[in-house]
Scaffold this active site. Structure first.
Site, PDB file in Angstrom:
ATOM      1  N   ASP A  16       0.805  -1.182  -0.129  1.00 37.74           N
ATOM      2  CA  ASP A  16       0.009  -0.061   0.107  1.00 37.74           C
ATOM      3  C   ASP A  16       0.906   1.302  -0.004  1.00 37.74           C
ATOM      4  O   ASP A  16       2.190   1.128  -0.238  1.00 37.74           O
ATOM      5  CB  ASP A  16      -0.939  -0.058   1.245  1.00 37.74           C
ATOM      6  N   GLU A  55     -10.209   2.610  -5.326  1.00 31.93           N
ATOM      7  CA  GLU A  55      -9.969   4.061  -4.737  1.00 31.93           C
ATOM      8  C   GLU A  55      -8.341   4.757  -5.574  1.00 31.93           C
ATOM      9  O   GLU A  55      -7.689   5.173  -5.130  1.00 31.93           O
ATOM     10  CB  GLU A  55      -9.368   4.109  -3.292  1.00 31.93           C
ATOM     11  N   HIS A  96      -3.111   3.261  -4.336  1.00 24.20           N
ATOM     12  CA  HIS A  96      -2.499   2.563  -3.332  1.00 24.20           C
ATOM     13  C   HIS A  96      -0.960   2.076  -3.669  1.00 24.20           C
ATOM     14  O   HIS A  96      -0.545   1.269  -2.948  1.00 24.20           O
ATOM     15  CB  HIS A  96      -3.349   1.374  -2.674  1.00 24.20           C
TER      16      HIS A  96
END
Length: 624
Positions: free
Chosen positions: A202, A343, A276
């Site tokens: 991440d 995301e 990410h």
């Protein structure tokens, strides 16, 4: 307020469920078996108690010896396995493949009489789960300063509701050692979880060695040390050393995979891209649209200047991902590789001339379809290594990727849609399964975002109306670790909510009973304490609300579980059982009061934390 509304519905449902009569001899297994019939008497264990089996296959023998080791560790006994072929013994492990149509590959039958214990299964998985049940059934009594161990007489037929019974752990935000992961896997397996989803990368760290890309662990695995609330972390200061982090070597992964396999747990690796990806980009800046040097950050990276999205138009990105997936495929025997896909801040692609040219070349509508293009291309790489692709469900105009399995994380809706379109689905809707959410009053917790109480987890149901049931693999709890810096907090956030999820994913829906579950759950706590497993008692704690009525303020207190007495104070003193008791009535807030304190009592003793919260804070929670 969502929590209050949900709890009110839950309480109404609970009132409609008949509460089982309390019985000191009640079986307290979690998850609840498919069928269970209790008998009279017990099977007593002694020095001559022995184990036998009807097979000499080494994979089966290993399961029996593993059970014996765990049993002996708990009881200080010396159970041993007799030579295969022995027909006389006390605890018998039998294989019967004809049962597959009735109990499946993970099911088992367990019969305990006064004279014998008989376990029957289709394969070693069934034996393993029968062993987990037996270890929960151990009872003891003290005689002449020695402990006597026995099993209650019972007959059980059991098999799982879902094939995917998982927990996810994020090891990027905070690194957890190999030994800590082993402990977590071991605890999972006790309650029949079979999938360990490992979020390896991440923005805050890259956690797996990729030998062909050494910068990933030389640079991407390390950041500056910070302690506190993750959104407030300072960025790296000039000259500050990156000393916090770590990664798993190939040998570490092989050891973890073997350890998990012995406990019937499959590890699913996740590499989260194209968003990410700050740790990846910090290691190889040329993979971003800006190609500017970046640093792995300790906290929240949501800043446009911190490029955490891969450049989809750069062919080198796919070369790097091919190398990563190649090594993952060699290390993890799992059927799936998780590629993330959630995301993504597409502003970088909008500003990137190369990405805009690719949109035109591929005749895509916009950056949303560019993300679909990326996922499709990476999926092809994964499939070329003989693996199946799984990722987070995102509602993209470009549509779903053929043959891809989806994890529905925002809600149930994405999973329902994916199942209707023929995709396999794992349900992990945040409101019911996100273990990073706080589980008690937010004034007492430092979990980010919102609440996911124990009762929320128990209300989770992966099978939803309008979903194609045959495409629902199961579900999982997901623990993101922005606010989970160590193993004690890791345990606290998982248990006992993990017990609720274990039952949801294994037991038949019609066997679910909240009051009964709470009783069986409480029976697990002495075992947690014996083995040093931290767990939350937030479900015992009062839930405080304010209501307005005719210009006056009133206090309302609810609880998740019954059999509690609640005592409260307005005078800023800690209440005990000599203070006013809340009797399910609204209580008018006295003039001048600025704080409310409340505490739960059970069986005459305080239980859970004292809630101490300002009236101003409670006022701010009243829906406008």
């Amino acid at each position: 307020m969502v929590t209050k509304k949900y709890l009110s519905v839950l309480f109404i449902l609970l009132l409609s469920i008949p509460i089982l009569a309390k019985d000191k001899n009640r079986i307290t297994i979690i998850p609840h078996p498919v069928s269970i019939n209790t008998g009279e008497g017990v099977f007593s264990l002694n020095k001559s108690t022995s184990l036998i089996t009807n097979t000499s296959d080494i994979k089966y023998i290993k399961i029996i010896k593993q059970f014996a080791d765990e049993f002996n560790d708990i009881t200080n006994a010396s159970l041993v396995l007799k030579e295969p072929g022995n027909k006389k013994g006390d605890i018998c492990f039998f294989i019967d493949t004809s049962l597959v149509s009735k109990i499946g590959n993970e099911g088992y039958k367990l019969k305990i009489t006064r004279n014998k214990v008989i376990i029957t299964a289709v394969n070693e998985s069934g034996w393993f789960y029968a062993g987990r049940t037996l270890l929960q059934l151990i009872e003891q009594e003290k005689k002449k300063n020695k402990y006597h161990y026995f099993f209650p007489c019972v007959e059980i037929e059991d098999y799982p509701r879902f094939s995917w019974r998982g927990l996810m752990l994020d090891v990027s935000r905070h690194f957890f050692s190999k030994e800590e992961l082993k402990s977590y896997i071991h605890q999972m397996a006790k309650y029949k979880f079979n999938i360990f989803h490992l979020h390896l990368t991440d923005n805050q760290g890259w956690r797996i060695e990729i030998k062909s890309l050494p910068n990933l662990t030389k640079v991407g695995a390390w950041r500056v040390p910070r302690t506190g609330y993750w959104k407030g972390f300072l960025p790296p200061q000039p000259g500050e050393e990156t000393t916090y982090g770590g990664f798993y070597t190939h040998e570490d992964i092989k050891e973890l995979v073997a350890f998990a396999k012995e406990r019937n747990v499959t590890i699913i690796p996740e590499i989260d891209v194209p968003g990410h990806s700050l740790a990846l980009i910090a290691s190889y800046p040329e993979l971003s649209c800006t190609k500017k040097p970046q640093q792995v950050l300790a906290g929240d990276p949501w800043n446009v200047s911190r490029t955490n999205v891969l450049c989809v138009s750069n062919d080198s990105v796919y070369d790097v991902l091919d190398k990563i997936v190649t090594e993952l495929s060699m290390l993890f025997p799992s059927e799936y590789i998780h590629i993330g896909g959630d995301e993504v801040n597409r502003i970088y692609w909008k500003k990137c001339s190369s990405c805009q040219s690719l949109i035109k070349k591929q005749k895509l509508k916009d950056e949303n379809e560019l993300q679909t293009y990326f996922i499709q291309r990476l999926s092809n790489i994964v499939k070329s290594k003989g693996k199946k692709v799984i990722g987070w469900y995102e509602n993209l105009p470009g549509g779903l990727i053929p043959e891809m399995t989806y994890m529905s994380w925002k809600d149930y809706k994405g999973g329902i849609i994916a199942s209707q379109k023929g995709h396999k689905v794992v349900m992990t809707p945040a409101f019911f399964t996100y273990l990073d959410f706080y589980q008690g009053d937010p004034a007492m917790e430092n979990g980010p975002f919102t609440v996911c109480r124990l009762s929320n987890c128990y209300a989770f149901n992966p099978e939803q109306k309008d979903a194609i049931s045959s495409n629902i693999l199961g579900g999982q709890g997901s623990l993101w670790t922005e606010q989970v810096p160590n193993e004690r907090k890791l345990q606290y956030m998982t248990w006992p909510r993990g017990l609720a999820l274990a039952e949801v994913l294994w037991s038949p829906q019609e066997k679910r009973d909240w009051s009964d579950f709470v009783t069986r759950m409480e029976a697990q706590f002495p075992k947690f304490e014996e083995y040093g497993i931290n767990y939350s008692k937030a479900f015992y704690e009062p839930i405080l609300h304010l209501e307005r009525e005719d210009g006056e303020l009133f206090l309302v207190i609810e609880t998740e579980v019954s059999d509690l007495r609640i005592f409260y104070s307005f005078d800023d003193c800690s209440p005990d059982m000599y203070y006013p008791e809340y009797k399910k009535q609204k209580v008018k807030i006295p003039k001048g009061a600025h704080h409310i304190r409340a505490i739960s009592y059970k069986n005459g003793q305080p239980i859970g934390r004292e809630i101490n919260i300002s009236i101003q804070e409670l006022l701010s929670r009243i829906p406008q």
